[in-house]
Design an enzyme around this catalytic site. Sequence first.
Site, PDB file in Angstrom:
ATOM      1  N   SER A  30       1.302  -1.437   0.193  1.00 50.11           N
ATOM      2  CA  SER A  30       0.110   0.044   0.257  1.00 50.11           C
ATOM      3  C   SER A  30       0.862   1.612   0.160  1.00 50.11           C
ATOM      4  O   SER A  30       2.048   1.376  -0.585  1.00 50.11           O
ATOM      5  CB  SER A  30      -1.043   0.011   1.026  1.00 50.11           C
ATOM      6  N   ASP A  38      -5.920  -3.324  -2.587  1.00 46.19           N
ATOM      7  CA  ASP A  38      -4.767  -3.106  -2.096  1.00 46.19           C
ATOM      8  C   ASP A  38      -4.431  -4.800  -0.727  1.00 46.19           C
ATOM      9  O   ASP A  38      -4.891  -5.625  -0.581  1.00 46.19           O
ATOM     10  CB  ASP A  38      -5.818  -2.612  -0.430  1.00 46.19           C
TER      11      ASP A  38
END
Length: 318
Positions: A84, A203
Amino acid sequence: MKKNIFIILILPIFFQISVYSKEFDEEAFFNQYFWREVISLSPPDRPKIGLVLSGGCARGLAHIGVIKVLQEEEIPIDIITGTSVGALAGALTCSGIPVEKLEKMATEIGWTDLTNVSATSVMGLVLSDRLLSTQKMEDYIAENIGNKQFHELNIPFACVATDLRTGEKIIFREGQVSQAVRASANIPGLFTPVEYRHRLLVDGGLVNNVPVDLAKSMGADIIITVNLESDFTKTNINNVMLVFNQAIAIQSSLLSREQLKLSDIVITPQTKDVAFYELWRSKECIEAGIVACRKSIPEIKQKLIGQTYKWILKKRKK
């Protein structure tokens, strides 16, 4: 041979100083000498150091502070892995962008630079389930590092995303860096999944928010991990998006515990009260990273010195 002669010549001076100076710190003296020797070496003559950067949305700006201190202290970084926002910070660093520029970028960046968020797009999300886009993030990364492939980076780098269809962990070590980072930082439920080779990617924090095992698989012998957890008890859960983000954060935290056990040093900047969307608190987060990393520097140096000399002795025995 020259190093051994140097030690023989300097020892008498060292003992004279230690006898006549009560303030002389013997341990600091030798640590400083050995540290200069260690950082003059390159793998395979010393252990490889891996830096693992966790996810954490806005809290991830603390990664910049950590990287700044590591560079100032001349800690060699041989491998970086991230998830991320950790993937974003890692990719920019591995591409060779100076940390001073990263600091400037952090103070200027906003959600409109990375996404198509606007009053109209948010209304579309609420009323008709039209997810937002992170295409701007991919463009932003490409603008700053060029259309680099993984093999073109200055430091070996890898990042993690999640296949939304299968739940698989997807590891990026090749291909276009900007697209991989975008996929790794693509918050599910808010942004449209990134289409990649018939997969829908979101993610990486869903499956591996702290990719320590990835750094090990790439050959890291000593691993420094920057862990950015939120304080669940302080989150004001007053809308659907915050509830969803809280659920993801809790899951990521639970999955991270085993990964953190694999780390040699864990740096934990004090950013727990920073909400995932508060990019405007960049200076505060960077400073938290600086403070936390400085506290860990003696441990990092001691670990590297000790491991390097064990490494050398082991090689000599062979």
